[in-house]
Write a protein that holds these residues in place. Structure first.
Motif, PDB file in Angstrom:
ATOM      1  N   UNK A   1       7.695   7.785   8.282  1.00  0.00           N
ATOM      2  CA  UNK A   1       8.082   7.426   6.684  1.00  0.00           C
ATOM      3  C   UNK A   1       7.820   8.520   6.043  1.00  0.00           C
ATOM      4  N   UNK A   2       6.573   9.060   6.568  1.00  0.00           N
ATOM      5  CA  UNK A   2       5.824  10.057   5.675  1.00  0.00           C
ATOM      6  C   UNK A   2       7.129  10.859   4.374  1.00  0.00           C
ATOM      7  N   UNK A   3       6.735  11.219   3.300  1.00  0.00           N
ATOM      8  CA  UNK A   3       8.101  11.650   2.603  1.00  0.00           C
ATOM      9  C   UNK A   3       6.949  13.130   1.948  1.00  0.00           C
ATOM     10  N   UNK A   4       7.358  13.694   1.319  1.00  0.00           N
ATOM     11  CA  UNK A   4       7.185  14.738  -0.208  1.00  0.00           C
ATOM     12  C   UNK A   4       7.907  14.252  -1.153  1.00  0.00           C
ATOM     13  N   UNK A   5       6.497  14.448  -2.253  1.00  0.00           N
ATOM     14  CA  UNK A   5       6.584  13.794  -4.131  1.00  0.00           C
ATOM     15  C   UNK A   5       6.209  15.871  -3.955  1.00  0.00           C
ATOM     16  N   UNK A   6       7.784  16.410  -4.510  1.00  0.00           N
ATOM     17  CA  UNK A   6       7.324  17.284  -4.972  1.00  0.00           C
ATOM     18  C   UNK A   6       8.427  18.336  -4.664  1.00  0.00           C
ATOM     19  N   UNK A   7       8.622  19.467  -4.508  1.00  0.00           N
ATOM     20  CA  UNK A   7       9.875  20.194  -4.079  1.00  0.00           C
ATOM     21  C   UNK A   7      10.948  21.398  -4.994  1.00  0.00           C
TER      22      UNK A   7
ATOM     23  N   UNK B   1     -12.765  -4.988  -3.974  1.00  0.00           N
ATOM     24  CA  UNK B   1     -12.613  -3.811  -4.022  1.00  0.00           C
ATOM     25  C   UNK B   1     -13.063  -2.898  -3.238  1.00  0.00           C
ATOM     26  N   UNK B   2     -12.647  -1.769  -2.797  1.00  0.00           N
ATOM     27  CA  UNK B   2     -12.663  -0.695  -1.471  1.00  0.00           C
ATOM     28  C   UNK B   2     -13.270   0.458  -2.431  1.00  0.00           C
ATOM     29  N   UNK B   3     -13.775   1.025  -1.678  1.00  0.00           N
ATOM     30  CA  UNK B   3     -13.734   2.612  -1.925  1.00  0.00           C
ATOM     31  C   UNK B   3     -13.103   3.407  -0.670  1.00  0.00           C
ATOM     32  N   UNK B   4     -12.129   3.764  -1.186  1.00  0.00           N
ATOM     33  CA  UNK B   4     -10.981   4.501  -0.291  1.00  0.00           C
ATOM     34  C   UNK B   4     -11.595   6.245  -0.162  1.00  0.00           C
ATOM     35  N   UNK B   5     -11.333   6.528   1.224  1.00  0.00           N
ATOM     36  CA  UNK B   5     -11.872   8.135   1.192  1.00  0.00           C
ATOM     37  C   UNK B   5     -11.505   8.864   1.944  1.00  0.00           C
ATOM     38  N   UNK B   6      -9.989   9.140   1.402  1.00  0.00           N
ATOM     39  CA  UNK B   6      -8.987   9.854   2.729  1.00  0.00           C
ATOM     40  C   UNK B   6      -7.573   8.669   2.780  1.00  0.00           C
ATOM     41  N   UNK B   7      -6.858   9.463   3.213  1.00  0.00           N
ATOM     42  CA  UNK B   7      -5.039   8.638   3.747  1.00  0.00           C
ATOM     43  C   UNK B   7      -5.028   9.060   5.131  1.00  0.00           C
ATOM     44  N   UNK B   8      -3.767   8.518   5.570  1.00  0.00           N
ATOM     45  CA  UNK B   8      -3.552   8.460   6.877  1.00  0.00           C
ATOM     46  C   UNK B   8      -2.621   8.888   6.435  1.00  0.00           C
TER      47      UNK B   8
ATOM     48  N   UNK C   1       0.801  -1.462   0.355  1.00  0.00           N
ATOM     49  CA  UNK C   1      -0.008  -0.092  -0.190  1.00  0.00           C
ATOM     50  C   UNK C   1       1.253   1.211   0.616  1.00  0.00           C
ATOM     51  N   UNK C   2       2.184   1.257   0.961  1.00  0.00           N
ATOM     52  CA  UNK C   2       2.403   2.759   0.955  1.00  0.00           C
ATOM     53  C   UNK C   2       3.353   2.597  -0.537  1.00  0.00           C
ATOM     54  N   UNK C   3       3.931   1.755  -1.423  1.00  0.00           N
ATOM     55  CA  UNK C   3       4.715   1.912  -2.445  1.00  0.00           C
ATOM     56  C   UNK C   3       3.356   2.046  -3.646  1.00  0.00           C
ATOM     57  N   UNK C   4       2.215   1.809  -3.730  1.00  0.00           N
ATOM     58  CA  UNK C   4       1.339   2.082  -4.509  1.00  0.00           C
ATOM     59  C   UNK C   4       1.241   3.520  -4.406  1.00  0.00           C
ATOM     60  N   UNK C   5       1.106   4.436  -2.832  1.00  0.00           N
ATOM     61  CA  UNK C   5       0.876   5.987  -2.470  1.00  0.00           C
ATOM     62  C   UNK C   5       2.362   6.619  -3.184  1.00  0.00           C
ATOM     63  N   UNK C   6       2.973   6.105  -2.643  1.00  0.00           N
ATOM     64  CA  UNK C   6       4.190   6.385  -3.580  1.00  0.00           C
ATOM     65  C   UNK C   6       4.392   6.461  -5.140  1.00  0.00           C
ATOM     66  N   UNK C   7       4.020   5.758  -6.060  1.00  0.00           N
ATOM     67  CA  UNK C   7       3.995   6.019  -7.883  1.00  0.00           C
ATOM     68  C   UNK C   7       2.845   6.101  -7.796  1.00  0.00           C
ATOM     69  N   UNK C   8       1.832   6.702  -7.252  1.00  0.00           N
ATOM     70  CA  UNK C   8       0.699   6.967  -7.942  1.00  0.00           C
ATOM     71  C   UNK C   8       0.352   8.084  -6.723  1.00  0.00           C
ATOM     72  N   UNK C   9       1.269   8.681  -6.060  1.00  0.00           N
ATOM     73  CA  UNK C   9       1.775  10.018  -5.634  1.00  0.00           C
ATOM     74  C   UNK C   9       0.060  11.354  -6.609  1.00  0.00           C
ATOM     75  N   UNK C  10       0.631  11.234  -7.320  1.00  0.00           N
ATOM     76  CA  UNK C  10       0.567  12.415  -7.989  1.00  0.00           C
ATOM     77  C   UNK C  10      -1.268  12.171  -8.521  1.00  0.00           C
ATOM     78  N   UNK C  11      -1.531  11.538  -8.959  1.00  0.00           N
ATOM     79  CA  UNK C  11      -2.753  10.595  -8.956  1.00  0.00           C
ATOM     80  C   UNK C  11      -3.757  10.929  -8.666  1.00  0.00           C
ATOM     81  N   UNK C  12      -3.280   9.994  -7.256  1.00  0.00           N
ATOM     82  CA  UNK C  12      -4.047  10.010  -6.051  1.00  0.00           C
ATOM     83  C   UNK C  12      -4.189  11.823  -5.577  1.00  0.00           C
ATOM     84  N   UNK C  13      -3.721  12.568  -5.742  1.00  0.00           N
ATOM     85  CA  UNK C  13      -3.735  13.706  -5.250  1.00  0.00           C
ATOM     86  C   UNK C  13      -4.588  14.000  -6.063  1.00  0.00           C
ATOM     87  N   UNK C  14      -4.775  14.270  -7.083  1.00  0.00           N
ATOM     88  CA  UNK C  14      -5.247  14.887  -8.041  1.00  0.00           C
ATOM     89  C   UNK C  14      -7.322  14.198  -8.106  1.00  0.00           C
ATOM     90  N   UNK C  15      -7.308  13.239  -6.970  1.00  0.00           N
ATOM     91  CA  UNK C  15      -8.447  12.169  -7.316  1.00  0.00           C
ATOM     92  C   UNK C  15      -9.092  12.980  -5.855  1.00  0.00           C
TER      93      UNK C  15
END
Length: 408
Positions: free
Chosen positions: A349-355, A337-344, A241-255
């Motif tokens: 390990x939290x990091x920032x995509x961008x900068x 299938x599960x409906x995700x409605x936010x992140x924690x 899940x953490x790897x998915x959040x990293x690789x899809x960081x921009x797409x998930x933010x857009x959603x």
């Protein structure tokens, strides 16, 4: 002639490594670390469950680069100067031995992050680096003499000849407002490495159950990862899940972090082979109860929940199982299938995509093209890795490179 004054903004891994390298490379320079918090190296302390995941035992740089969703091009140029092998040697030369765990993560043999913290603090002390805490920088300006003026939140001003910015990542764009304007724009920052909130998940009562191997994907995209998944009281976590959040960081933010998560609990099987395996198991175990006989090695509580959600009762036997519940079970196994409605936030390990855009820096020194004497290192750059020691390796590598050149 007064000695060169190097100011390092940020008392984290990259800041300390840059400061130490600068002091070792330019022994006549005066080096100061400015940290806005009351303590330094806070992320080092808490990472890896308090053990500090120093780096990853990936000593082929071509393979190492594959663990960075962003910044591969930047690091490709820098790793020949200081890579994971160099990290291991650096700490061992200072009396800190590292060990490699089965998944490749490397920790101090003492199993405590204080070993790494103390190594960095002691080395800085031996080099007479001035470490100042509760010293946040409000503005940074370049004066006509070619010096940098650092205006602190305390009202104090400091003059420096060179500045290394190693403040870590900020998840909101306004937080970069104190930086001098770059020739290259800032890459809009969004969070990376986070867990998924699924408040309606029927699996919430199973918090704490770990599944060793599953595939997680975001429907409507090509983003998918495979590995361990952890069921939590808010949804899903774990390495995949953490790897998915990293690789899809921009797409998930857009959603806006609202999307459908698909989980295949039997990733070694496709739809046809899974259904064939279920039929074969049914024929061989007809008199046994479905919920008590798990053909795929899944955690028993998860298997029971999937069966129940498919309409299978606790007493139903394989031989008596109608085709529809069996088909629903197959679908749950391979396509839950599960409906995700936010992140924690995954705080360790939290990091920032961008900068700060690496394109605005000289690729061999990390010095700003538009502001000579200004260097960057660590997560403040648009460079981030997945979990497993890769973000610390970015800190060591970029801190070392910037420190090696900042006094020239």
């Amino acid at each position: 002639m007064s000695s060169l004054h190097i100011a390092v903004i940020g008392g984290g891994a990259a800041g300390f490594f840059g400061a130490i390298t600068a002091a070792e490379t330019f022994p006549d320079a005066h080096v100061t670390i400015l940290e806005k918090n009351r303590t330094v190296l806070n992320k080092v302390r808490i990472s890896g469950g308090g053990r500090c995941n120093v780096t990853h035992a990936c000593f082929d740089n071509r393979q190492l680069l594959k663990h960075y969703p962003r910044g591969e091009k930047t690091l490709k140029n820098l790793l020949p100067t200081f890579d994971a092998s160099a990290t291991v040697r650096w700490f061992e030369d200072r009396g800190v031995r590292l060990k490699t765990e089965a998944d490749g993560r490397m920790f101090p043999t003492t199993n405590t992050s204080e070993t790494i913290v103390n190594c960095l603090l002691d080395t800085a002390r031996q080099l007479n680096i001035n470490v100042r805490t509760s010293c946040g920088v409000d503005t940074l300006t370049h004066d006509p003499r070619g010096c940098w003026q650092l205006h602190l939140l305390t009202g104090e001003s400091i003059t420096a000849d060179r500045v290394l910015i190693a403040t870590g990542g900020y998840p909101q764009l306004p937080a970069y407002g104190w930086l001098p304007e770059q020739a290259e724009p800032l890459i809009f920052p969004v969070p990376s490495l986070f867990t998924f909130n699924v408040p309606d998940s029927f699996l919430l009562p199973l918090a704490g159950v770990a599944v060793p191997d599953a595939q997680v994907s975001v429907t409507g995209t090509k983003q998918a990862q495979r590995g361990p998944v952890l069921l939590t009281h808010w949804g899903f976590s774990g390495p995949a899940v953490l790897r998915l959040s990293a690789w899809a960081a921009r797409e998930l933010a857009e959603r806006n972090y609202q999307f459908t998560l698909r989980i295949n609990w039997t990733p070694t099987l496709n739809d046809n082979t899974l259904r064939a395996a279920l039929q074969a198991f049914r024929q061989q175990n007809g008199r046994k109860q479905v919920v008590s006989q798990n053909p795929f090695g899944l955690p028993s509580r998860l298997w029971t929940a999937l069966a129940s959600e498919s309409g299978i009762t606790d007493t139903q036997r394989w031989a008596d199982l109608p085709a529809k519940p069996l088909s629903r079970l197959a679908e749950r196994l391979i396509n839950s299938q599960f409906e995700v409605v936010g992140k924690s936030t995954f705080k360790e390990e939290f990091v920032t995509c961008g900068g700060v855009a690496p394109g605005g820096l000289h690729p061999d020194t990390l010095e700003s093209r538009s502001h000579p004497g200004l260097f960057f290192a660590g997560e403040v750059l648009d460079v981030d890795g997945i979990t497993g020691g890769f973000n610390f390796q970015n800190a060591w590598t970029t801190g070392y490179v910037a420190g090696r050149h900042i006094g020239n």
